[in-house]
Write a protein that holds these residues in place. Structure first.
Motif, PDB file in Angstrom:
ATOM      1  N   SER A  23       0.856  -1.389  -0.173  1.00  0.00           N
ATOM      2  CA  SER A  23      -0.226   0.056  -0.043  1.00  0.00           C
ATOM      3  C   SER A  23       0.822   1.433  -0.010  1.00  0.00           C
ATOM      4  O   SER A  23       0.333   2.263  -0.172  1.00  0.00           O
ATOM      5  CB  SER A  23      -0.942   0.026   1.210  1.00  0.00           C
ATOM      6  OG  SER A  23      -0.188   0.096   2.404  1.00  0.00           O
ATOM      7  N   ARG A  24       2.187   1.235   0.338  1.00  0.00           N
ATOM      8  CA  ARG A  24       3.073   2.283   0.301  1.00  0.00           C
ATOM      9  C   ARG A  24       4.288   1.743  -0.125  1.00  0.00           C
ATOM     10  O   ARG A  24       4.667   0.539   0.070  1.00  0.00           O
ATOM     11  CB  ARG A  24       3.391   2.844   1.369  1.00  0.00           C
ATOM     12  CG  ARG A  24       2.172   3.560   2.251  1.00  0.00           C
ATOM     13  CD  ARG A  24       1.884   4.773   1.716  1.00  0.00           C
ATOM     14  NE  ARG A  24       0.443   5.497   2.002  1.00  0.00           N
ATOM     15  CZ  ARG A  24      -0.145   6.596   2.136  1.00  0.00           C
ATOM     16  NH1 ARG A  24       0.552   7.379   1.257  1.00  0.00           N
ATOM     17  NH2 ARG A  24      -1.379   6.928   2.504  1.00  0.00           N
ATOM     18  N   ARG A  32      -5.034   0.268  -0.357  1.00  0.00           N
ATOM     19  CA  ARG A  32      -5.386   1.650   0.144  1.00  0.00           C
ATOM     20  C   ARG A  32      -6.436   1.474   1.318  1.00  0.00           C
ATOM     21  O   ARG A  32      -6.409   2.084   2.417  1.00  0.00           O
ATOM     22  CB  ARG A  32      -5.334   2.744  -0.527  1.00  0.00           C
ATOM     23  CG  ARG A  32      -4.984   4.006   0.148  1.00  0.00           C
ATOM     24  CD  ARG A  32      -3.407   4.248   0.724  1.00  0.00           C
ATOM     25  NE  ARG A  32      -2.443   3.938  -0.012  1.00  0.00           N
ATOM     26  CZ  ARG A  32      -1.925   5.050  -0.986  1.00  0.00           C
ATOM     27  NH1 ARG A  32      -2.488   6.038  -1.094  1.00  0.00           N
ATOM     28  NH2 ARG A  32      -0.910   4.618  -1.850  1.00  0.00           N
ATOM     29  N   GLU A  40      -5.229  -0.300   4.259  1.00  0.00           N
ATOM     30  CA  GLU A  40      -4.467   0.483   5.148  1.00  0.00           C
ATOM     31  C   GLU A  40      -5.217   1.364   5.967  1.00  0.00           C
ATOM     32  O   GLU A  40      -5.064   1.740   7.156  1.00  0.00           O
ATOM     33  CB  GLU A  40      -3.646   1.307   4.363  1.00  0.00           C
ATOM     34  CG  GLU A  40      -2.844   2.337   5.045  1.00  0.00           C
ATOM     35  CD  GLU A  40      -1.675   3.220   3.899  1.00  0.00           C
ATOM     36  OE1 GLU A  40      -0.747   2.610   3.275  1.00  0.00           O
ATOM     37  OE2 GLU A  40      -2.208   4.357   3.953  1.00  0.00           O
ATOM     38  N   PRO A  58       0.810   0.810   6.874  1.00  0.00           N
ATOM     39  CA  PRO A  58       0.981   0.194   5.401  1.00  0.00           C
ATOM     40  C   PRO A  58       0.848  -1.213   5.347  1.00  0.00           C
ATOM     41  O   PRO A  58       1.343  -2.142   6.448  1.00  0.00           O
ATOM     42  CB  PRO A  58       2.333   0.628   5.071  1.00  0.00           C
ATOM     43  CG  PRO A  58       2.722   1.804   5.729  1.00  0.00           C
ATOM     44  CD  PRO A  58       1.910   1.562   7.384  1.00  0.00           C
ATOM     45  N   GLN A  59       0.138  -1.906   4.526  1.00  0.00           N
ATOM     46  CA  GLN A  59      -0.020  -3.218   4.323  1.00  0.00           C
ATOM     47  C   GLN A  59       0.504  -3.917   3.426  1.00  0.00           C
ATOM     48  O   GLN A  59       0.518  -3.246   2.147  1.00  0.00           O
ATOM     49  CB  GLN A  59      -1.831  -3.379   4.222  1.00  0.00           C
ATOM     50  CG  GLN A  59      -2.565  -2.898   5.559  1.00  0.00           C
ATOM     51  CD  GLN A  59      -2.420  -3.702   6.623  1.00  0.00           C
ATOM     52  OE1 GLN A  59      -2.491  -5.061   6.616  1.00  0.00           O
ATOM     53  NE2 GLN A  59      -1.793  -2.958   7.524  1.00  0.00           N
TER      54      GLN A  59
END
Length: 991
Positions: free
Chosen positions: A347-348, A430, A433, A440-441
């Motif tokens: 996710s990031r 997202r 998340e 963050p996932q």
């Protein structure tokens, strides 16, 4: 009570804990089985541990010994108090406390047999009812709870007139329930690890169901974090494949009977160890998973091998390396997805550690190809901006993870995976998340041609902690020089640590308050992960700091945590209650006297050593004032929120910057009357205004008033918390520019009659006034610190040590003290090479166009990979915090740093990263304000209300998402900014 009973009571109170503390179970197990229960299994020296590690006979002997303790103490109490059965329960309470404190046992066996002697009817009824419940439902933990509820309930029914007895039994049940919560249980260990003759008994008394579906939230301490997460995700409505989970020791026969694996419908077997997939450790690849299981026999073997992987040398070493206890493994069996496209998503960006890009690795086929590491996947980056996701409450809707049809996300990268699938994966990542409070996932996914399946989601452990500039950008905005940081960081972190320690007491162990803030690329960040952990320990929601300082949403704190921290919170409340009185005392007896003493001795008469002493004195005062400077705003924000006092009803005149603006407004009215309309046209800025006043016959009076204003407010600066920025006393140009703007563009008049204040408003106003007084003192001390350092720099410039003004701000405080006081200081050549390197780095950092407001992980972000994706086509609206009411339409003027505008510049809506005193001249001319950070009580919001212009704060990356000339409608009440098709849209505002 007779004398004999007094001695009996004393004997019971002393003997009961000592008897409970006798580790008879531990001694027997060590003598007969050679096992030290305190060092094996869970470390719980209880009867269940004796059965597990010593076998049936040793376990039975332990039961007899512990039963004898309970019976003996009940009979002892009955001997001294034959007609007062309360003392029998008091004896059992003392025994249980001693058992827990000294022998690390729960005391269940002692209480069962002791209570049987105390009241055999109630005991048998309790055991009968709870036993039936356990036999039917086979839920051990619920069975325990049922016993502890039934015991006082049946006692009350049988002895309705004996209140003390019922209360004592209730206390006994509560004590045991608390001990159950604190102590682990060897019944949770795999039966295969215990003595073989005890395994059948263990499988029965474990009592938990052998078939648990992944369709509801699960206890991570029993089923592991992975299974608990999958169960939670299915409950939330995410597309997780259906399946079941087995604990260690569960009989898999029910699962084998219900599962029909076949070549057309294979299943997958996965580990779910306790300590796997947590926020701090992932254990990725440590345990085993088995795919493409198509027969019952293969499923049975895969389950056994998955359980066995927990004790593999690699797994054991991993737990040792990460200081994880040996606990248990659960196994997940799920329907296997036949993926057409599969992969993983972050996710990031784990490399950039900032920005809005979701990183996706994908390949045609099943997910095992991507995670195997044997095939190079296709790499994509998909930008998901904050406004793409639904607002907080809508995140909880079951299908809110599905990307809206109207939303199209930017995809970078080429390959065979369909773009819309990638967009849905990024949106899902997202969305996850956001559901996990911004952590963050890392997720695994598979698309079968119709449905995007979520196979796993876990925190990205390398992206912890999370750093935020949301608050830091208001506290200390802009790029920061080394000297400023070396002073501000210890002040802020130290006082926060003092406040947190006051509440937490012994629970501060393990917290490093020096990590509260850090510097990335010369910009300050607060540790959101650490602050969230601290607030959670305090019994407050993790987002409490942003709620108190910026008005962010505030969730309900866990009740148990709040109650646990109640003594500390009460201590903090007492400090808050005495805050105004204590500050008034310190102001009269310490702060004002010190400021007067500094003024009495000019700085240019002091030696280097004396100047360094003054710096130390000022810093000592600043440490004291920083306590008030943190607690006073928090106290005010908390009072205002609890009392629900609107910002508009508060008078900000005690704020020194607001008071200064008010004086300049009045002065501008007088000044404007001196000039004709033709003369006003010659005034373009502060310099031209000063020239016009000097040439005017009556301008001398105004010039004298300006000088008095500078003398009074000269300690203020455009950035009050940065001592590297010149004060108004040194550089009065900002004051003159603001006065010129007021002369040329008079702000609307303020209300003459202040609103009538209610009692609630008065309570909030007192803290608001205190906040202003503290801020004034803080600014005065910072100015004194700056002027003392400049005096020191002046001497070193004269002596040839430093080469040009401003160099000293690229040294740290420790380096300055070493240069001034150390008998053998470093050479100036050495120091100057450091100064030049730091100046070059600072110049580079200051010139960066984009600075992320969120950074993930302990290292500085890679800004070369920063992707905030500004100015998306079709952007319609942004939502922030409405900070000053009003509705206005107009063109955008984006400024990432302070700059001057010509006097004839057309009206505009100002878009800035943050606001402080330096922006006041521009705010005086703007139609409205949009800021990336800030709340209803930030400087920009207060000044906007003073000028009567609408303002919206807290719109992330507004300076990148909006551009010059864009036409918007700004609603300062609702916090909504709508992008319109206005005249000249897309062009810079014309003069």
């Amino acid at each position: 009570m007779t004398l004999v009973q007094v001695w009996g009571a004393l004997l019971i109170l002393v003997l009961a804990p000592l008897t409970g503390g006798l580790p008879l179970t531990g001694w027997v197990t060590r003598w007969l089985a050679g096992k030290n229960l305190a060092q094996v299994g869970t470390g719980n020296v209880g009867v269940s541990a004796a059965f597990y590690h010593g076998g049936t006979w040793i376990g039975l002997l332990a039961v007899l010994l512990e039963a004898a303790k309970g019976i003996a103490l009940v009979l002892l109490a009955r001997h001294y108090f034959p007609v007062d059965p309360v003392w029998e329960i008091i004896a059992l309470i003392g025994l249980v406390m001693g058992r827990y404190w000294f022998a690390k046992g729960a005391g269940t066996t002692n209480v069962v047999w002791g209570f049987l002697v105390h009241d055999w009817v109630t005991a048998l009824l309790t055991l009968l009812i709870s036993g039936l419940g356990f036999t039917i439902f086979r839920e051990r933990h619920q069975g325990r709870l049922l016993v502890l509820v039934l015991l006082p309930l049946l006692t009350a029914l049988r002895h309705p007139g004996d209140g003390p007895l019922v209360m004592a039994v209730a206390c006994l049940s509560g004590l045991i329930a608390w001990i159950y919560h604190k102590l682990p249980d060897d019944l949770d260990l795999p039966p295969e690890g215990g003595r073989w003759e005890s395994r059948t008994m263990f499988r029965f008394f474990r009592g938990d169901r052998g078939l648990v579906a992944l369709d509801h939230p699960l206890d991570a301490t029993k089923f592991g974090q992975k299974a608990a997460t999958l169960g939670q995700l299915r409950t939330w409505g995410y597309p997780v494949p259906p399946g079941y989970v087995l604990q260690a020791g569960d009989d898999p026969s029910a699962l084998l009977a219900i599962t029909q694996p076949s070549p057309s419908q294979p299943v997958v077997v996965r580990s779910s160890a306790q300590g796997e997939d947590t926020v701090t450790v992932s254990a990725a690849g440590i345990y085993q998973s088995f795919l493409h299981i198509t027969t019952r026999e293969a499923l049975d073997q895969a389950i056994l091998r998955c359980f066995a992987a927990y004790n593999s040398p690699r797994a054991v070493q991993y737990r040792r390396d990460h200081h994880l206890p040996d606990r248990a493994m659960a196994v997940i069996v799920q329907q296997q997805v036949r993926g057409q496209f599969s992969g993983v998503a972050f996710s990031r960006d784990p490399i950039a550690r900032c920005g809005d890009a979701v990183v996706i690795e994908a390949l045609p086929g099943g997910a095992d190809q991507v995670v195997s590491g044997q095939v190079t996947p296709e790499l994509y980056r998909v930008v998901v901006q904050p406004e793409d996701l639904p607002p907080g409450p809508e995140l909880e809707l079951a299908d809110s993870w599905v990307i809206p049809e109207a939303l199209t996300l930017t995809v970078e990268g080429t390959g065979t995976t369909p773009a819309r699938v990638l967009q849905q994966v990024a949106y899902l990542a997202r969305h996850l998340e956001a559901r996990y409070q911004g952590i963050p996932q890392d997720l695994e996914w598979s698309y079968d041609g119709e449905t995007l399946w979520l196979l796993q989601s876990r925190p990205i452990t390398t992206l912890q902690p999370i750093w935020t500039r949301k608050i830091a950008a208001e506290v200390i905005p802009g790029a920061i020089r080394p000297l400023t940081w070396s002073i501000n960081r210890p002040l802020t972190c130290g006082v926060w640590g003092e406040i947190f320690s006051l509440v937490l007491g012994d629970r501060v162990e393990g917290l490093n308050f020096a990590e509260t803030a850090t510097l990335f690329h010369s910009y300050a960040y607060f540790n959101a992960t650490l602050l969230g952990d601290i607030f959670t320990r305090m019994g407050l929601p993790p987002e409490s700091l942003e709620f108190l300082t910026r008005g962010a949403p505030f969730s309900r704190p866990p009740l148990a945590s709040t109650l646990r921290n109640l003594p500390g919170l009460l201590r903090l409340l007492r400090r808050e209650w005495r805050l105004e009185t204590e500050f008034a005392q310190d102001e009269a007896t310490l702060f004002q006297i010190s400021l007067d003493s500094f003024a009495a001795i000019p700085r240019d008469r002091l030696t280097v050593e004396e100047l360094l002493d003054r710096v130390d004195d000022v810093l000592a005062l600043l440490r004291h004032v920083t306590y008030y400077n943190i607690l006073a705003p928090l106290s005010f924000a908390l009072r205002r929120a609890i009392l629900q006092v609107p910002e508009e009803s508060l008078d900000p005149s005690q704020n020194d910057e607001v008071a200064a603006v008010d004086e300049l407004r009045s002065l501008a009215q007088e000044t404007r009357q001196l000039f004709s309309a033709q003369q006003l046209k010659t005034i373009t800025n502060g310099s031209s205004l000063m020239t016009a006043l000097a040439e005017s016959t009556e301008g001398g009076v105004i010039l004298n008033q300006i000088d008095r204003f500078i003398d009074h407010y000269g300690y203020l600066s455009p950035v009050g918390t940065d001592i590297a920025v010149a004060t108004w006393h040194e550089n009065p140009a900002p004051v003159r520019d603001l006065l010129a703007q007021f002369v040329l563009h008079p702000p609307p008049p303020k209300s003459v009659s202040p609103p009538v204040k209610s009692a609630k408003t008065e309570l909030a106003q007192r803290r608001f006034d205190l906040k202003g007084r503290v801020n004034t003192l803080y600014n005065r001390l910072l100015a004194e610190l700056r002027w003392s350092i400049l005096a020191l720099e002046s001497q070193w410039l004269t002596a040839g040590g430093l080469q040009q003004p401003g160099d000293i701000f690229f040294l740290t405080l420790d380096e300055i003290q070493t240069l001034g006081l150390d008998p053998s200081p470093p050479t100036w050549d050495t120091m100057y090479s450091r100064i030049r390197a730091r100046q070059e780095q600072f110049k580079q950092d200051q010139g960066r166009g984009e600075i992320p407001y969120l950074v993930f992980g302990p290292d500085p972000p890679s800004l070369d990979r920063l992707n905030l994706a500004p100015a998306r086509r079709g952007l319609q609206q942004l939502t922030g915090i409405g900070a000053s009411a009003g509705l206005v339409e107009g063109p955008i003027r984006v400024m990432t740093q302070l700059e001057s505008l010509p006097a004839g510049q057309a009206s505009f809506i100002l878009v800035v990263p943050y606001t402080d005193a330096g922006w006041a001249p521009l705010l005086a001319r703007a139609q409205g304000l949009i800021a990336e950070v800030g709340g209803r009580l930030s400087h920009g919001a207060i000044i906007a209300r003073e000028y009567g212009i609408p303002a919206v704060m807290n719109i992330p990356q507004a300076t990148q998402r909006l551009h010059n000339g864009q036409w918007v409608r700004l609603n300062g009440q609702s916090g909504l900014v709508e992008v319109l098709d206005g005249p000249n849209s897309g062009a810079d505002p014309e003069p």
